[in-house]
Write a protein that holds these residues in place. Structure first.
Motif, PDB file in Angstrom:
ATOM      1  N   SER A   1       0.890  -1.442   0.145  1.00  0.00           N
ATOM      2  CA  SER A   1      -0.066  -0.084   0.084  1.00  0.00           C
ATOM      3  C   SER A   1       0.953   1.319   0.137  1.00  0.00           C
ATOM      4  N   THR A   2       1.915   1.271   0.640  1.00  0.00           N
ATOM      5  CA  THR A   2       2.923   2.308   0.821  1.00  0.00           C
ATOM      6  C   THR A   2       3.473   2.715  -0.739  1.00  0.00           C
ATOM      7  N   VAL A   3       3.919   1.632  -1.344  1.00  0.00           N
ATOM      8  CA  VAL A   3       4.462   1.775  -2.790  1.00  0.00           C
ATOM      9  C   VAL A   3       3.404   2.141  -3.715  1.00  0.00           C
ATOM     10  N   ALA A   4       2.188   1.887  -3.546  1.00  0.00           N
ATOM     11  CA  ALA A   4       1.135   2.122  -4.461  1.00  0.00           C
ATOM     12  C   ALA A   4       0.666   3.664  -4.241  1.00  0.00           C
ATOM     13  N   MET A   5       0.836   4.226  -2.834  1.00  0.00           N
ATOM     14  CA  MET A   5       0.511   5.491  -2.750  1.00  0.00           C
ATOM     15  C   MET A   5       1.633   6.311  -3.105  1.00  0.00           C
ATOM     16  N   LEU A   6       2.958   5.925  -3.107  1.00  0.00           N
ATOM     17  CA  LEU A   6       4.250   6.577  -3.433  1.00  0.00           C
ATOM     18  C   LEU A   6       4.053   6.657  -4.936  1.00  0.00           C
ATOM     19  N   GLU A   7       3.599   5.642  -5.673  1.00  0.00           N
ATOM     20  CA  GLU A   7       3.683   5.864  -7.016  1.00  0.00           C
ATOM     21  C   GLU A   7       2.510   6.739  -7.630  1.00  0.00           C
ATOM     22  N   ALA A   8       1.291   6.620  -7.014  1.00  0.00           N
ATOM     23  CA  ALA A   8       0.298   7.650  -7.511  1.00  0.00           C
ATOM     24  C   ALA A   8       0.614   8.951  -7.092  1.00  0.00           C
ATOM     25  N   LEU A   9       1.258   9.429  -5.992  1.00  0.00           N
ATOM     26  CA  LEU A   9       1.523  10.693  -5.656  1.00  0.00           C
ATOM     27  C   LEU A   9       2.656  11.290  -6.464  1.00  0.00           C
ATOM     28  N   ALA A  10       3.638  10.570  -6.635  1.00  0.00           N
ATOM     29  CA  ALA A  10       5.116  10.908  -7.606  1.00  0.00           C
ATOM     30  C   ALA A  10       4.343  11.313  -8.824  1.00  0.00           C
TER      31      ALA A  10
ATOM     32  N   GLY B   1       4.013  14.836 -11.610  1.00  0.00           N
ATOM     33  CA  GLY B   1       4.710  14.986 -12.891  1.00  0.00           C
ATOM     34  C   GLY B   1       6.094  14.152 -13.070  1.00  0.00           C
ATOM     35  N   TRP B   2       6.219  13.245 -11.776  1.00  0.00           N
ATOM     36  CA  TRP B   2       7.547  12.574 -11.858  1.00  0.00           C
ATOM     37  C   TRP B   2       7.235  11.117 -12.681  1.00  0.00           C
ATOM     38  N   VAL B   3       8.249  10.799 -13.624  1.00  0.00           N
ATOM     39  CA  VAL B   3       8.049   9.444 -14.184  1.00  0.00           C
ATOM     40  C   VAL B   3       8.681   8.535 -13.182  1.00  0.00           C
ATOM     41  N   THR B   4       8.041   7.348 -12.688  1.00  0.00           N
ATOM     42  CA  THR B   4       8.140   6.226 -11.810  1.00  0.00           C
ATOM     43  C   THR B   4       8.512   5.053 -12.479  1.00  0.00           C
ATOM     44  N   ALA B   5       9.300   4.190 -11.813  1.00  0.00           N
ATOM     45  CA  ALA B   5       9.654   2.907 -12.125  1.00  0.00           C
ATOM     46  C   ALA B   5       9.413   2.179 -10.866  1.00  0.00           C
ATOM     47  N   THR B   6       8.454   1.211 -10.796  1.00  0.00           N
ATOM     48  CA  THR B   6       8.259   0.575  -9.542  1.00  0.00           C
ATOM     49  C   THR B   6       8.534  -0.922  -9.667  1.00  0.00           C
TER      50      THR B   6
ATOM     51  N   ARG C   1       6.385  -1.991 -12.996  1.00  0.00           N
ATOM     52  CA  ARG C   1       5.791  -0.812 -13.485  1.00  0.00           C
ATOM     53  C   ARG C   1       6.537   0.274 -14.063  1.00  0.00           C
ATOM     54  N   LEU C   2       6.145   0.622 -15.146  1.00  0.00           N
ATOM     55  CA  LEU C   2       7.102   1.722 -15.783  1.00  0.00           C
ATOM     56  C   LEU C   2       6.313   2.899 -16.185  1.00  0.00           C
ATOM     57  N   ASP C   3       6.122   4.074 -15.524  1.00  0.00           N
ATOM     58  CA  ASP C   3       5.629   5.162 -15.729  1.00  0.00           C
ATOM     59  C   ASP C   3       3.931   4.910 -15.420  1.00  0.00           C
ATOM     60  N   GLY C   4       3.711   3.975 -14.704  1.00  0.00           N
ATOM     61  CA  GLY C   4       2.569   3.734 -14.192  1.00  0.00           C
ATOM     62  C   GLY C   4       1.624   2.432 -14.981  1.00  0.00           C
ATOM     63  N   GLN C   5       2.662   1.826 -15.849  1.00  0.00           N
ATOM     64  CA  GLN C   5       1.915   0.805 -16.683  1.00  0.00           C
ATOM     65  C   GLN C   5       2.783  -0.723 -16.257  1.00  0.00           C
ATOM     66  N   GLU C   6       2.119  -1.775 -16.212  1.00  0.00           N
ATOM     67  CA  GLU C   6       2.771  -2.854 -16.081  1.00  0.00           C
ATOM     68  C   GLU C   6       3.907  -3.249 -17.352  1.00  0.00           C
ATOM     69  N   ALA C   7       4.956  -3.900 -17.045  1.00  0.00           N
ATOM     70  CA  ALA C   7       5.833  -3.982 -17.954  1.00  0.00           C
ATOM     71  C   ALA C   7       5.268  -5.138 -18.869  1.00  0.00           C
TER      72      ALA C   7
ATOM     73  N   ALA D   1      13.562   6.973 -15.692  1.00  0.00           N
ATOM     74  CA  ALA D   1      12.729   7.656 -14.717  1.00  0.00           C
ATOM     75  C   ALA D   1      13.340   8.485 -13.840  1.00  0.00           C
ATOM     76  N   ASP D   2      12.248   9.213 -13.098  1.00  0.00           N
ATOM     77  CA  ASP D   2      12.773  10.342 -12.225  1.00  0.00           C
ATOM     78  C   ASP D   2      12.987   9.611 -10.764  1.00  0.00           C
ATOM     79  N   LEU D   3      12.173   8.443 -10.627  1.00  0.00           N
ATOM     80  CA  LEU D   3      11.858   7.924  -9.207  1.00  0.00           C
ATOM     81  C   LEU D   3      11.622   6.365  -9.509  1.00  0.00           C
ATOM     82  N   ALA D   4      12.795   5.568  -8.673  1.00  0.00           N
ATOM     83  CA  ALA D   4      12.670   4.262  -8.721  1.00  0.00           C
ATOM     84  C   ALA D   4      12.033   3.715  -7.263  1.00  0.00           C
ATOM     85  N   ILE D   5      10.811   3.157  -7.305  1.00  0.00           N
ATOM     86  CA  ILE D   5      10.306   2.656  -6.087  1.00  0.00           C
ATOM     87  C   ILE D   5      10.652   1.280  -5.895  1.00  0.00           C
ATOM     88  N   LEU D   6      11.437   0.702  -4.892  1.00  0.00           N
ATOM     89  CA  LEU D   6      11.685  -0.471  -4.790  1.00  0.00           C
ATOM     90  C   LEU D   6      11.132  -1.323  -3.401  1.00  0.00           C
TER      91      LEU D   6
END
Length: 438
Positions: free
Chosen positions: A61-70, A74-79, A93-99, A142-147
């Motif tokens: 849940s923390t990762v999901a909220m980090l991704e949504a908030l980032a 306007g940040w590009v995320t990789a999760t 997930r790359l920029d909000g989409q499943e790989a 990406a601007d932010l990697a969430i691992l």
């Protein structure tokens, strides 16, 4: 792995990885770090910013909220997360989409080439998946990697990457065969993701003292819930107090401590939080399998007493006119008695279900434990699917069902009896109906 021809499909690769290593979990960083070095993963920063998330419960849940908030800022995320619920692709997930399959296969091929470029190195399924995901993230701009850390912390494959911000959500007993039952020891393992002179966000006010001790020994910059940041209120209209003060926040249907932790971690990573953007992100965040409502059915992958206690609290806050029935399927290495005790105050009847595989627990085993706790057992399911089908035919309109105990239990019910409900929810623009998100 053998030198046979490499698979050209994702299912083929996953089958190969499952059979490749003599044990499924092999804690330690030497092997995975050596292959990472050969892959060039240490030659440059993985990403502009990296946030690593460890903990017993609340990581997803923390990762999901980090991704949504980032992303809303306007940040590009990789999760990268684990395990998956329905598809392996969910893990990256790359920029909000499943790989897509091609991206995952390219990562696996890069790992295979590196592990054979010299003395062959044996890797587990999880280690190959982690290295393949890191390889893809390094190329994602990406601007932010969430691992998300898979198990433990200090010796988890994810921990080969130095985070800019490290998050610890909760510490409780789970994976006892690998981490033991001593909470202080478990806390030290989780705290292994912390780094000297870098922010450590502690997202629970009940963490064992060992977490703070490790942080202090390292000289990490500690930001603890209830100290450096806090949240006030429950449900709709709660407030975050940290680097920013953000009021009138929506209930995301996920633990609010984790929401506050995500806000604090993002601020430390360099995101300039916008009040309105935060409200929009938390109103729309979804996480399948975590308090996911599909009609009368609530699905949650919680599988330890700590998670079950949270589930019981949320159900108690949402009373129903009918009965609450729990469809419970668990693995044999989980604390079934602890889960049953936590849920019993909000459950009227039980339908235990057998899971498949060596680690599985049978419905008969669960039924015996349930009856010793004073529970009323309606039926013993041969599988989660059979249990759900049996139960669906007997529900009254005001009843509700909690499906829980394991990722496997929730996945089987989602793919089987509730597949049509899930599809109709997606057609209506609701990937999953999360409690409180609307």
């Amino acid at each position: 792995m053998s030198n046979q021809a490499l698979p050209d499909t994702l299912p083929g690769w996953l089958a190969r990885l499952e059979a490749a290593h003599p044990v499924g979990i092999d804690l330690g960083l030497e092997r995975v770090a050596e292959v990472a070095r050969r892959m060039g993963l240490f030659d440059a920063p993985l990403c502009e910013r990296v946030i690593t998330v460890a903990g017993t419960n609340g990581k997803g849940s923390t990762v999901a909220m980090l991704e949504a908030l980032a992303r809303i800022h306007g940040w590009v995320t990789a999760t990268y997360t684990s395990p998956h619920l329905l598809r392996y692709n969910e893990r990256l997930r790359l920029d909000g989409q499943e790989a897509d399959d091609a991206t995952l296969i390219a990562g696996f091929e890069a790992v295979e080439a590196a592990r054979l470029a010299g003395e062959p190195v044996s890797l587990t399924y999880f280690e190959v998946g982690t290295l393949g995901a890191l390889w893809a993230i390094a190329r994602a701009n990406a601007d932010l990697a969430i691992l998300e850390v898979g198990l433990g912390g200090r010796l988890d494959a994810v921990n080969i990457i130095d985070p800019d911000v490290a998050v610890i959500t909760t510490v409780a007993q789970d994976h006892a065969a690998f981490l033991g039952t001593d909470l202080q020891g478990i806390g030290r393992e989780k705290a292994g993701i912390l780094r000297a002179s870098r922010p450590a966000v502690l997202g629970s006010m009940t963490l064992p003292a060992s977490v703070r001790q490790v942080a202090d020994e390292l000289g990490a910059e500690v930001y603890a819930l209830g100290e450096a940041f806090q949240r006030d209120g429950d449900g709709e209209g709660w407030c975050f107090w940290g680097a920013n003060r953000i009021t009138d926040l929506p209930d995301p249907g996920l633990p609010l401590d984790n929401a506050a932790t995500a806000l604090q971690a993002l601020s430390l990573a360099g995101v300039e939080l916008s009040d309105e953007a935060c409200r929009r992100a938390l109103a729309d965040v979804t996480l399948p399998g975590r308090m996911q409502w599909l009609g009368q059915w609530c699905l949650d992958v919680g599988h330890n007493p700590h998670a079950a206690t949270y589930l019981a609290t949320r159900l108690a806050a949402r009373p129903c006119a009918g009965r609450t029935i729990a469809l419970l399927g668990m693995l044999g290495d989980k604390d079934a008695d602890g889960v049953i005790a936590a849920l019993s105050p909000v459950v009227d009847a039980w339908v235990p279900a057998s899971l498949a595989g060596e680690r599985a627990r049978t419905a008969d085993d669960l039924a015996g434990r349930l009856m010793r706790h004073g529970g009323e057992v309606w039926h013993r399911g041969r599988s989660p699917v059979e249990a759900a089908e049996w139960l669906a035919a007997r529900l009254a309109p005001d009843d509700r069902v909690l499906v829980c105990g394991s990722f496997f239990t929730v996945a089987e019910v989602l793919e089987g009896p509730l597949a049509a409900s899930q599809a109709s929810a997606q057609t209506a623009g609701e990937d999953s109906v999360i409690e409180g998100a609307r």
